[in-house]
Design a protein around this motif. Structure first.
Motif, short mmCIF file in Angstrom:
data_model
loop_
_atom_site.label_atom_id
_atom_site.label_comp_id
_atom_site.label_asym_id
_atom_site.label_seq_id
_atom_site.Cartn_x
_atom_site.Cartn_y
_atom_site.Cartn_z
N GLU A 139 6.81 2.43 6.29
CA GLU A 139 7.81 3.48 6.27
C GLU A 139 7.20 4.79 5.76
O GLU A 139 6.55 4.80 4.72
N VAL A 140 7.41 5.84 6.52
CA VAL A 140 7.00 7.19 6.14
C VAL A 140 8.26 8.05 6.20
O VAL A 140 8.95 8.05 7.23
N PHE A 167 0.88 -1.16 0.00
CA PHE A 167 0.00 0.00 0.00
C PHE A 167 0.91 1.22 0.00
O PHE A 167 1.92 1.23 0.72
N THR A 168 0.59 2.23 -0.79
CA THR A 168 1.44 3.42 -0.85
C THR A 168 0.61 4.69 -0.81
O THR A 168 -0.56 4.71 -1.17
N VAL A 169 1.27 5.75 -0.35
CA VAL A 169 0.74 7.11 -0.41
C VAL A 169 1.81 7.93 -1.10
O VAL A 169 2.95 7.98 -0.64
N ARG A 170 1.45 8.54 -2.22
CA ARG A 170 2.40 9.41 -2.93
C ARG A 170 2.49 10.74 -2.20
O ARG A 170 1.49 11.35 -1.86
N LEU A 171 3.71 11.18 -1.99
CA LEU A 171 3.98 12.42 -1.28
C LEU A 171 4.79 13.32 -2.20
O LEU A 171 5.67 12.85 -2.92
N ASN A 172 4.49 14.60 -2.19
CA ASN A 172 5.28 15.54 -2.99
C ASN A 172 5.30 15.12 -4.46
O ASN A 172 6.36 14.89 -5.04
N GLY A 173 4.13 14.97 -5.04
CA GLY A 173 4.06 14.50 -6.42
C GLY A 173 4.29 13.00 -6.45
O GLY A 173 3.61 12.26 -5.79
N SER A 174 5.29 12.58 -7.18
CA SER A 174 5.58 11.14 -7.24
C SER A 174 6.99 10.83 -6.75
O SER A 174 7.44 9.70 -6.84
N GLY A 209 4.26 12.21 11.62
CA GLY A 209 3.42 12.98 12.53
C GLY A 209 2.17 13.55 11.88
O GLY A 209 1.46 14.35 12.49
N ARG A 210 1.87 13.14 10.67
CA ARG A 210 0.69 13.64 9.96
C ARG A 210 -0.41 12.59 9.83
O ARG A 210 -1.40 12.79 9.14
N GLY A 211 -0.21 11.43 10.46
CA GLY A 211 -1.23 10.38 10.42
C GLY A 211 -1.19 9.52 9.17
O GLY A 211 -2.13 8.77 8.91
N ILE A 212 -0.12 9.59 8.40
CA ILE A 212 -0.04 8.84 7.15
C ILE A 212 0.02 7.33 7.42
O ILE A 212 -0.67 6.55 6.77
N ALA A 213 0.80 6.91 8.40
CA ALA A 213 0.90 5.48 8.73
C ALA A 213 -0.45 4.96 9.20
O ALA A 213 -0.84 3.83 8.90
N ALA A 231 5.09 6.99 1.05
CA ALA A 231 5.02 6.18 2.26
C ALA A 231 4.55 4.79 1.81
O ALA A 231 3.82 4.68 0.82
N VAL A 232 4.97 3.77 2.52
CA VAL A 232 4.68 2.41 2.06
C VAL A 232 4.37 1.48 3.24
O VAL A 232 4.92 1.65 4.33
N LEU A 233 3.49 0.53 2.99
CA LEU A 233 3.22 -0.56 3.92
C LEU A 233 3.35 -1.84 3.11
O LEU A 233 2.66 -2.02 2.11
N LEU A 234 4.28 -2.70 3.52
CA LEU A 234 4.56 -3.94 2.79
C LEU A 234 3.95 -5.13 3.51
O LEU A 234 3.94 -5.20 4.74
#
Length: 101
Positions: A47-48, A18-25, A54-58, A29-32
């Motif tokens: 990993e963030v 699972f990923t969240v793109r940050l700052n464009g591409s 501290g932004r709740g991404i995980a 952040a990733v969850l394996l």
């Protein structure tokens, strides 16, 4: 990633992440995860990047994988310290039936 921007979690089943793109591409952040049985998912690593912590991404990644596991009627093994902490202190999502081993 802007502070007011909604967090969009993407699921790549082929790469089992699972990923969240940050700052464009450029950053993400990733969850394996891996399957360790037909219906058991081993949540291995989250990993963030430091600049986005501290932004709740995980927590968003954890919620998305919980719903994925719940829909698949899977159980999960928490081998990732970050996810263990989120589960312990934030509690299980009452709308999610993912069972934690």
């Amino acid at each position: 990633m802007e502070l007011n921007c909604p967090i969009k979690v993407e699921h790549d089943r082929k790469r089992r992440q699972f990923t969240v793109r940050l700052n464009g591409s450029h950053d993400h952040a990733v969850l394996l995860y891996e399957y360790i049985g037909k219906k058991t998912v081993d949540l291995q690593h989250t990993e963030v990047p430091d600049a986005y912590r501290g932004r709740g991404i995980a927590k968003h990644l954890a919620k998305e994988v919980a719903h994925f596991g719940s829909e698949a009627r899977s159980t999960a093994a928490l081998n990732c310290p970050c996810l263990t902490i989120i589960h312990r202190y934030a509690g299980a999502d009452r709308h999610c039936s993912l069972m934690i081993l």
